[in-house]
Design a protein around this motif. Structure first.
Motif, PDB file in Angstrom:
ATOM      1  N   THR A 213       0.812  -1.222   0.000  1.00 58.92           N
ATOM      2  CA  THR A 213       0.000   0.000   0.000  1.00 58.92           C
ATOM      3  C   THR A 213       0.841   1.265   0.000  1.00 58.92           C
ATOM      4  O   THR A 213       0.287   2.363   0.064  1.00 58.92           O
ATOM      5  N   ALA A 214       2.154   1.148  -0.064  1.00 58.84           N
ATOM      6  CA  ALA A 214       3.032   2.319   0.049  1.00 58.84           C
ATOM      7  C   ALA A 214       2.711   3.436  -0.944  1.00 58.84           C
ATOM      8  O   ALA A 214       2.790   4.614  -0.584  1.00 58.84           O
ATOM      9  N   PRO A 215       2.338   3.155  -2.200  1.00 61.28           N
ATOM     10  CA  PRO A 215       2.130   4.256  -3.141  1.00 61.28           C
ATOM     11  C   PRO A 215       1.033   5.240  -2.751  1.00 61.28           C
ATOM     12  O   PRO A 215       1.124   6.426  -3.072  1.00 61.28           O
ATOM     13  N   SER A 216      -0.023   4.772  -2.060  1.00 59.72           N
ATOM     14  CA  SER A 216      -1.189   5.629  -1.802  1.00 59.72           C
ATOM     15  C   SER A 216      -1.550   5.768  -0.336  1.00 59.72           C
ATOM     16  O   SER A 216      -2.372   6.622   0.006  1.00 59.72           O
ATOM     17  N   LEU A 217      -0.983   4.955   0.550  1.00 56.22           N
ATOM     18  CA  LEU A 217      -1.424   4.911   1.939  1.00 56.22           C
ATOM     19  C   LEU A 217      -1.212   6.259   2.632  1.00 56.22           C
ATOM     20  O   LEU A 217      -0.108   6.790   2.680  1.00 56.22           O
ATOM     21  N   THR A 218      -2.303   6.813   3.190  1.00 61.40           N
ATOM     22  CA  THR A 218      -2.242   8.073   3.931  1.00 61.40           C
ATOM     23  C   THR A 218      -2.658   7.922   5.393  1.00 61.40           C
ATOM     24  O   THR A 218      -2.331   8.777   6.201  1.00 61.40           O
ATOM     25  N   GLU A 219      -3.400   6.855   5.736  1.00 58.72           N
ATOM     26  CA  GLU A 219      -3.858   6.666   7.117  1.00 58.72           C
ATOM     27  C   GLU A 219      -3.763   5.192   7.488  1.00 58.72           C
ATOM     28  O   GLU A 219      -4.284   4.332   6.777  1.00 58.72           O
ATOM     29  N   LEU A 220      -3.119   4.918   8.620  1.00 59.41           N
ATOM     30  CA  LEU A 220      -2.966   3.545   9.110  1.00 59.41           C
ATOM     31  C   LEU A 220      -3.254   3.511  10.597  1.00 59.41           C
ATOM     32  O   LEU A 220      -2.651   4.261  11.374  1.00 59.41           O
ATOM     33  N   GLU A 221      -4.189   2.652  10.986  1.00 55.90           N
ATOM     34  CA  GLU A 221      -4.525   2.470  12.405  1.00 55.90           C
ATOM     35  C   GLU A 221      -4.517   0.980  12.718  1.00 55.90           C
ATOM     36  O   GLU A 221      -5.233   0.195  12.081  1.00 55.90           O
ATOM     37  N   ASP A 237       9.043   2.829   6.456  1.00 57.57           N
ATOM     38  CA  ASP A 237       9.826   3.938   5.922  1.00 57.57           C
ATOM     39  C   ASP A 237       9.548   4.192   4.444  1.00 57.57           C
ATOM     40  O   ASP A 237       9.860   5.274   3.924  1.00 57.57           O
ATOM     41  N   CYS A 238       8.928   3.226   3.749  1.00 60.54           N
ATOM     42  CA  CYS A 238       8.606   3.422   2.337  1.00 60.54           C
ATOM     43  C   CYS A 238       7.254   4.098   2.139  1.00 60.54           C
ATOM     44  O   CYS A 238       6.900   4.465   1.010  1.00 60.54           O
ATOM     45  N   CYS A 239       6.483   4.280   3.220  1.00 59.75           N
ATOM     46  CA  CYS A 239       5.149   4.904   3.117  1.00 59.75           C
ATOM     47  C   CYS A 239       5.279   6.412   3.274  1.00 59.75           C
ATOM     48  O   CYS A 239       4.829   6.998   4.272  1.00 59.75           O
ATOM     49  N   GLN A 240       5.855   7.062   2.300  1.00 63.01           N
ATOM     50  CA  GLN A 240       6.162   8.475   2.418  1.00 63.01           C
ATOM     51  C   GLN A 240       4.936   9.375   2.300  1.00 63.01           C
ATOM     52  O   GLN A 240       5.015  10.557   2.605  1.00 63.01           O
ATOM     53  N   ARG A 241       3.800   8.838   1.871  1.00 71.55           N
ATOM     54  CA  ARG A 241       2.565   9.634   1.831  1.00 71.55           C
ATOM     55  C   ARG A 241       1.748   9.513   3.113  1.00 71.55           C
ATOM     56  O   ARG A 241       0.697  10.135   3.233  1.00 71.55           O
ATOM     57  N   LEU A 242       2.223   8.734   4.043  1.00 69.79           N
ATOM     58  CA  LEU A 242       1.477   8.498   5.277  1.00 69.79           C
ATOM     59  C   LEU A 242       1.315   9.801   6.060  1.00 69.79           C
ATOM     60  O   LEU A 242       2.291  10.492   6.353  1.00 69.79           O
ATOM     61  N   CYS A 266      11.293  10.122   9.663  1.00 69.80           N
ATOM     62  CA  CYS A 266      11.621  10.342   8.255  1.00 69.80           C
ATOM     63  C   CYS A 266      10.374  10.457   7.379  1.00 69.80           C
ATOM     64  O   CYS A 266      10.490  10.752   6.181  1.00 69.80           O
ATOM     65  N   LEU A 267       9.187  10.220   7.959  1.00 67.14           N
ATOM     66  CA  LEU A 267       7.942  10.357   7.199  1.00 67.14           C
ATOM     67  C   LEU A 267       7.571  11.836   7.173  1.00 67.14           C
ATOM     68  O   LEU A 267       6.917  12.357   8.081  1.00 67.14           O
ATOM     69  N   GLN A 268       7.972  12.517   6.135  1.00 63.86           N
ATOM     70  CA  GLN A 268       7.864  13.971   6.084  1.00 63.86           C
ATOM     71  C   GLN A 268       6.436  14.483   5.986  1.00 63.86           C
ATOM     72  O   GLN A 268       6.185  15.654   6.287  1.00 63.86           O
ATOM     73  N   ASN A 269       5.497  13.645   5.561  1.00 60.63           N
ATOM     74  CA  ASN A 269       4.100  14.075   5.457  1.00 60.63           C
ATOM     75  C   ASN A 269       3.268  13.689   6.676  1.00 60.63           C
ATOM     76  O   ASN A 269       2.055  13.936   6.697  1.00 60.63           O
ATOM     77  N   LYS A 290      18.072  12.529  10.795  1.00 59.26           N
ATOM     78  CA  LYS A 290      17.764  13.607   9.872  1.00 59.26           C
ATOM     79  C   LYS A 290      17.157  14.759  10.648  1.00 59.26           C
ATOM     80  O   LYS A 290      16.218  14.573  11.417  1.00 59.26           O
ATOM     81  N   GLU A 291      17.686  15.934  10.496  1.00 59.44           N
ATOM     82  CA  GLU A 291      17.194  17.101  11.222  1.00 59.44           C
ATOM     83  C   GLU A 291      16.493  18.057  10.260  1.00 59.44           C
ATOM     84  O   GLU A 291      16.953  18.279   9.150  1.00 59.44           O
ATOM     85  N   PRO A 292      15.414  18.704  10.714  1.00 61.80           N
ATOM     86  CA  PRO A 292      14.702  18.429  11.962  1.00 61.80           C
ATOM     87  C   PRO A 292      13.682  17.311  11.767  1.00 61.80           C
ATOM     88  O   PRO A 292      13.176  17.125  10.670  1.00 61.80           O
ATOM     89  N   PRO A 293      13.341  16.562  12.797  1.00 63.88           N
ATOM     90  CA  PRO A 293      12.349  15.480  12.670  1.00 63.88           C
ATOM     91  C   PRO A 293      10.924  16.004  12.777  1.00 63.88           C
ATOM     92  O   PRO A 293      10.685  17.082  13.319  1.00 63.88           O
ATOM     93  N   PHE A 294       9.982  15.236  12.258  1.00 60.74           N
ATOM     94  CA  PHE A 294       8.553  15.520  12.402  1.00 60.74           C
ATOM     95  C   PHE A 294       8.216  16.964  12.022  1.00 60.74           C
ATOM     96  O   PHE A 294       7.554  17.685  12.770  1.00 60.74           O
ATOM     97  N   THR A 295       8.647  17.391  10.861  1.00 63.06           N
ATOM     98  CA  THR A 295       8.445  18.782  10.459  1.00 63.06           C
ATOM     99  C   THR A 295       6.986  19.115  10.164  1.00 63.06           C
ATOM    100  O   THR A 295       6.612  20.291  10.192  1.00 63.06           O
ATOM    101  N   SER A 296       6.145  18.105   9.880  1.00 59.24           N
ATOM    102  CA  SER A 296       4.735  18.352   9.545  1.00 59.24           C
ATOM    103  C   SER A 296       3.779  17.905  10.631  1.00 59.24           C
ATOM    104  O   SER A 296       2.556  18.015  10.459  1.00 59.24           O
ATOM    105  N   LEU A 297       4.297  17.405  11.750  1.00 64.46           N
ATOM    106  CA  LEU A 297       3.442  16.813  12.784  1.00 64.46           C
ATOM    107  C   LEU A 297       2.602  17.888  13.476  1.00 64.46           C
ATOM    108  O   LEU A 297       3.131  18.829  14.060  1.00 64.46           O
ATOM    109  N   GLU A 298       1.259  17.712  13.411  1.00 69.06           N
ATOM    110  CA  GLU A 298       0.327  18.657  14.026  1.00 69.06           C
ATOM    111  C   GLU A 298      -0.420  18.060  15.205  1.00 69.06           C
ATOM    112  O   GLU A 298      -0.847  18.795  16.093  1.00 69.06           O
TER     113      GLU A 298
END
Length: 561
Positions: A213-221, A237-242, A266-269, A290-298
């Motif tokens: 599911t790596a190409p499209s996965l945005t939500e995993l619970e 680490d390959c789920c970069q759209r998560l 490393c999951l930038q999104n 990798k610095e800084p971590p969790f740059t998009s975490l809200e």
């Protein structure tokens, strides 16, 4: 001279619609309730059982004509609450047993019906997987042989599986596809499977989710009773759209390695992270490469000891965090909690908007100590953008005074929700000096013009502590919900207290109580009745054309009720 050709006839409205399948699908959308994608767009949390489509009307539309057939079927098969309708597409499928789902069987080779299954399977976008259907191993083996490594539902975008057992994992692997965007798997919380067997299949599930599911996965619970191992995270680490990751095992003593957390950073999104924090004291690896971590975490939800939560935040330091929710394991000494909370404050951004802190208890028989609300919130009073604050104290008591509420109201003028609650009936009531009074409500109404919901552990409305009606300002605070665990004071004060509430909160709709003691509940209901009577009288006067210069509820009105 040649006659010019006549004007080209315009297509009718019916012809225009029939020539556009997309427009037909939009029309057929009106026959169905809000689907998961539309619910997400509207801001509502997706709940599979809430999607109730009028399948009868859609099925009838599909039989009207050929032009209607395919668009109507696309909507009809978009969401399925069970896998059984797909199995019924096979002429070779049989059901046996008294209860639905107890017995499934293919009586012969399913190759002749496979093209029909593929046609309708391609239409499914959302599926709620039924728990326990994996026990029917025979049908899944034959389906796996037919699909030959390809996903059973190639266009599936949302998969919800509740009450999952280890026997359900192999069928779930067949449903994973590159088109999946949302995956929610909740393992059964009560049934404990063989640990070794369960661990093997859970590891396979994590690995397959990441790979397929790596190409499209945005939500995993993934939540419930499942074994969590740090190596599972390395596969993500390959789920970069998560964007949303919720990992919530109910088993205790889950140790997460620092290397696993480094992978998640490393999951930038990634915008929302729900994570247990239980780190080994001997784990001294580098946190983030990798610095800084969790740059998009809200949104960040952490569960664990206060020490581990501080350790995580001190390294993560999410720069754009808006919501922080902490579920802290109980400590013997409250001073330890206060100390760690003061440290947490140093690692949070100034734009934090929502703060939720819950203090867990190991069991109902082991209450946590009494906590002082001011000591918990004091480190966070400098965050001027706080709009929602919620504190829960497990089985323990909390001490809240007027001075505490005054500090909260003046420090956070943007407050919309204030929720401070112990578990009712699980602790001794604090003395009257530790209860807020009407003064606390006045300060909240004055300093927080957007306030809409307030929950307090107790309120002292005894006669000597109630101010006169003239001393309480008439305000237009939009608060609509006020809940109090317990009330202190004589019943004769209820009418006067209702008048004060009406002066502060003229839009109050819900004045409730979750108290165990029936006396407090009855009094709250009586106060709510008086408040509503004054609101109705005010509305009646408006309909009659009366325009009083000042909103002024009277004692006579309250006593008349």
């Amino acid at each position: 001279m040649d006659t010019p050709p006549g004007p080209r006839s315009r297509p009718t409205a019916r012809q225009s619609v029939l020539r556009c399948p997309e427009l037909l699908e939009n029309i057929f959308e009106s026959f169905s309730a809000t689907t998961g994608d539309l619910a997400a767009a509207a801001g509502y949390e997706y709940i599979g059982n809430a999607v109730q489509e009028n399948r009868g009307d859609l099925a009838a539309c599909a039989q009207v004509c050929r032009d209607f057939c395919e668009p109507a079927l696309n909507i009809l098969w978009r969401y399925l609450e069970d896998f059984e309708p797909l199995l019924c597409l096979f002429e070779e499928f049989r059901m046996f047993g008294e209860d639905p789902g107890t017995g499934y069987l293919f009586i012969r080779d399913i190759s002749p019906s496979w093209p029909t299954f593929q046609r309708y399977a391609a239409k499914v976008r959302e599926l709620q997987y039924p728990s326990g259907i994996g026990a029917q191993t025979g049908i899944w083996i034959m389906l796996a042989q037919q699909c030959r490594g390809e996903p059973l539902l190639p266009n599936l975008r949302r998969l919800d599986a509740l009450g999952v057992l280890h026997v359900d994992i192999p069928p779930l692997l067949l449903l994973l596809s590159p088109a999946l965007r949302h995956v929610r798997i909740q393992f059964d919380k009560e049934r404990f499977e063989d640990p070794t067997y369960h661990k093997f299949w859970t590891a396979n599930l994590f690995r397959s989710i990441a790979a397929k599911t790596a190409p499209s996965l945005t939500e995993l619970e993934i939540s419930g009773n499942f074994p969590l191992v740090s190596t599972y995270f390395r596969d993500l680490d390959c789920c970069q759209r998560l964007q949303i990751l919720r990992i919530s095992p109910i088993r205790a003593h889950v140790t997460i390695s620092v290397a696993a957390i480094s992978t998640l950073s490393c999951l930038q999104n990634l915008r929302s992270l729900y994570l247990p924090t239980d780190f080994s004291k001997s784990d001294t690896d580098a946190w983030f490469h990798k610095e800084p971590p969790f740059t998009s975490l809200e949104i960040l939800v952490l569960t664990g000891s206060a020490r581990d939560i501080v350790r995580f935040l001190s390294e993560a330091r999410p720069p754009v965090l808006r919501l922080l929710r902490l579920s802290i394991k109980p400590e013997i000494d409250p001073e330890t909690i206060y100390h760690h909370l003061s440290q947490i404050r140093n690692y949070l951004p100034s734009q934090l908007e929502k703060l939720i802190v819950g203090l867990e208890a190991p069991s109902l028989d082991t209450p946590v100590p009494a906590f002082e609300v001011c000591r918990i919130l004091c480190p966070f009073l400098s965050f001027a953008n706080i709009s929602d604050v919620k504190l829960s104290f497990g089985n323990g008591a909390c001490r809240l005074t007027d001075e505490d509420v005054v500090q909260i109201a003046r420090a956070w003028p943007n407050l919309v929700t204030v929720h401070i609650s112990p578990t009712p009936g699980s602790h001794e009531d604090p003395p009257n000096s530790d209860r807020p009074t009407v003064r606390a409500l006045v300060e909240l109404a004055r300093h927080c013009p957007s306030l809409r919901s307030v929950t307090l552990p107790g309120l002292d409305i005894s006669g000597p502590r109630l101010p006169s009606a003239d001393s309480v300002p008439v305000l237009q605070t939009p608060l609509s919900c006020l809940k109090v665990c317990s009330l202190v004071g004589e019943a004769e004060s209820d009418a006067k207290f209702a008048i004060l509430l009406d002066r502060l909160f003229p839009n109050l709709k819900d004045c409730g109580s979750w108290a165990v003691a029936s006396t407090s509940s009855e009094r709250v209901r009586r106060i709510e009745t008086i408040v509503k009577a004054m609101q109705l009288a005010r509305e009646h006067g408006r309909l009659r054309g009366e325009r009083p210069p000042v909103h002024q509820p009277t004692t006579q009105t309250a006593q008349a009720v």
